[in-house]
Design a protein around this motif. Structure first.
Motif, PDB file in Angstrom:
ATOM      1  N   VAL A   9       2.575   9.392  -5.746  1.00 26.11           N
ATOM      2  CA  VAL A   9       2.664   8.010  -6.209  1.00 26.11           C
ATOM      3  C   VAL A   9       4.130   7.775  -6.598  1.00 26.11           C
ATOM      4  CG1 VAL A   9       1.720   6.279  -7.786  1.00 26.11           C
ATOM      5  CG2 VAL A   9       0.306   8.235  -7.113  1.00 26.11           C
TER       6      VAL A   9
ATOM      7  N   ILE B 143      -1.072   1.264  -4.301  1.00 22.78           N
ATOM      8  CA  ILE B 143      -2.316   2.016  -4.341  1.00 22.78           C
ATOM      9  C   ILE B 143      -2.327   3.056  -3.226  1.00 22.78           C
ATOM     10  CG2 ILE B 143      -3.614   0.121  -5.383  1.00 22.78           C
ATOM     11  CD1 ILE B 143      -4.865  -0.354  -2.568  1.00 22.78           C
ATOM     12  N   SER B 144      -3.165   4.067  -3.411  1.00 18.29           N
ATOM     13  CA  SER B 144      -3.421   5.055  -2.376  1.00 18.29           C
ATOM     14  C   SER B 144      -4.866   4.899  -1.954  1.00 18.29           C
ATOM     15  CB  SER B 144      -3.184   6.470  -2.910  1.00 18.29           C
ATOM     16  OG  SER B 144      -3.612   7.431  -1.963  1.00 18.29           O
ATOM     17  N   VAL B 145      -5.124   4.930  -0.662  1.00 18.79           N
ATOM     18  CA  VAL B 145      -6.494   4.846  -0.148  1.00 18.79           C
ATOM     19  C   VAL B 145      -6.770   6.111   0.653  1.00 18.79           C
ATOM     20  CG1 VAL B 145      -8.120   3.558   1.268  1.00 18.79           C
ATOM     21  CG2 VAL B 145      -6.395   2.325  -0.064  1.00 18.79           C
TER      22      VAL B 145
ATOM     23  N   SER C  71     -16.338   3.602 -10.565  1.00 18.47           N
ATOM     24  CA  SER C  71     -14.915   3.685 -10.890  1.00 18.47           C
ATOM     25  C   SER C  71     -14.756   4.535 -12.141  1.00 18.47           C
ATOM     26  CB  SER C  71     -14.306   2.297 -11.112  1.00 18.47           C
ATOM     27  OG  SER C  71     -14.851   1.704 -12.266  1.00 18.47           O
TER      28      SER C  71
ATOM     29  N   VAL D 176      -9.946   4.616  -3.813  1.00 15.33           N
ATOM     30  CA  VAL D 176      -8.735   3.846  -4.083  1.00 15.33           C
ATOM     31  C   VAL D 176      -8.157   4.322  -5.416  1.00 15.33           C
ATOM     32  CG1 VAL D 176      -7.774   1.545  -4.464  1.00 15.33           C
ATOM     33  CG2 VAL D 176      -9.675   1.854  -2.848  1.00 15.33           C
ATOM     34  N   ALA D 177      -6.940   4.843  -5.364  1.00 10.81           N
ATOM     35  CA  ALA D 177      -6.246   5.295  -6.574  1.00 10.81           C
ATOM     36  C   ALA D 177      -5.193   4.255  -6.928  1.00 10.81           C
ATOM     37  CB  ALA D 177      -5.609   6.660  -6.342  1.00 10.81           C
ATOM     38  N   ASP D 178      -5.385   3.598  -8.064  1.00 13.61           N
ATOM     39  CA  ASP D 178      -4.456   2.575  -8.547  1.00 13.61           C
ATOM     40  C   ASP D 178      -3.866   3.058  -9.862  1.00 13.61           C
ATOM     41  OD1 ASP D 178      -3.087   0.368  -9.445  1.00 13.61           O
ATOM     42  OD2 ASP D 178      -4.764  -1.024  -9.232  1.00 13.61           O
ATOM     43  N   CYS D 179      -2.641   3.544  -9.794  1.00  9.26           N
ATOM     44  CA  CYS D 179      -1.986   4.119 -10.979  1.00  9.26           C
ATOM     45  C   CYS D 179      -1.113   3.099 -11.700  1.00  9.26           C
ATOM     46  CB  CYS D 179      -1.191   5.354 -10.569  1.00  9.26           C
ATOM     47  SG  CYS D 179      -2.224   6.619  -9.802  1.00  9.26           S
TER      48      CYS D 179
ATOM     49  N   CYS E 106      -4.559   6.721 -14.131  1.00  3.52           N
ATOM     50  CA  CYS E 106      -4.832   6.211 -12.786  1.00  3.52           C
ATOM     51  C   CYS E 106      -6.294   5.789 -12.713  1.00  3.52           C
ATOM     52  CB  CYS E 106      -4.527   7.304 -11.759  1.00  3.52           C
ATOM     53  SG  CYS E 106      -4.384   6.704 -10.073  1.00  3.52           S
ATOM     54  N   THR E 107      -6.550   4.581 -12.241  1.00  2.87           N
ATOM     55  CA  THR E 107      -7.910   4.106 -12.033  1.00  2.87           C
ATOM     56  C   THR E 107      -8.357   4.504 -10.632  1.00  2.87           C
ATOM     57  OG1 THR E 107      -7.586   2.231 -13.512  1.00  2.87           O
ATOM     58  CG2 THR E 107      -9.400   2.068 -11.941  1.00  2.87           C
TER      59      THR E 107
ATOM     60  N   MET F  41       0.846  -1.162   0.000  1.00  2.83           N
ATOM     61  CA  MET F  41       0.000   0.000   0.000  1.00  2.83           C
ATOM     62  C   MET F  41       0.894   1.229   0.000  1.00  2.83           C
ATOM     63  SD  MET F  41      -3.374   1.338   1.825  1.00  2.83           S
ATOM     64  CE  MET F  41      -3.936  -0.271   2.028  1.00  2.83           C
TER      65      MET F  41
END
Length: 156
Positions: free
Chosen positions: A18, A24-26, A63, A87-90, A49-50, A1
């Motif tokens: 990031v 991921i960032s929460v 999303s 939740v940022a998932d790059c 980034c999703t 994380m």
């Protein structure tokens, strides 16, 4: 994380770094039934980034994908009180982005009255224009001096 933190629901921006690919960032925020927010992204230096929004029960409620051009992710009206997760998932991207939770612009217009001006301050922000009317009355919605590239208007 990667990073964790809280995002204010008053539009205050939160910077997210990031520095490592694949982490991921929460970011958390508190919501109540009927709350309506858009996640506005700005200062985006990651390629893509999703963004996922999870409800208090952990189920995904929406999303979207943001890129360096900066977009917003619209969140449906919240159904329950609780703490929500962004939740940022790059993925393989590194860099930074700034997120802000913004509510809709609220305007009121009088049928046959003077025009009303509104400015959307954040990418993806919604606007609601209310008016009083009578069933069966024909109305026309006239949008002028629009400077955004894409929009959708609905009469509800």
């Amino acid at each position: 994380m990667g990073s964790t933190g809280r995002v204010a629901t008053d539009g205050t921006p939160t910077a997210i770094a990031v520095p490592t690919a694949g982490l991921i960032s929460v970011q958390l925020f508190d919501g109540a039934p009927g709350d309506l927010f858009t996640i506005a992204a700005s200062n985006v230096t990651v390629a893509s980034c999703t963004i996922k929004v999870l409800g208090p029960d952990g189920q995904m409620i929406t999303s979207g994908t943001i890129t360096a051009s900066g977009q917003g992710v619209q969140i449906p009206r919240l159904a329950r009180t609780g703490t929500y997760s962004i939740v940022a998932d790059c993925g393989p991207s590194t860099g930074s982005l700034t997120l802000a939770l913004v509510g809709p612009l609220q305007l009121s217009v009088t049928l046959g009255g003077s025009p009303v001006t509104g400015t959307l301050a954040a990418p993806g922000q919604r606007a609601f224009v209310s008016f009083a009317g009578t069933a069966g009355t024909d109305i026309t919605l006239d949008l002028s001096s629009v400077s955004i590239t894409e929009a959708r208007a609905s009469l509800l």
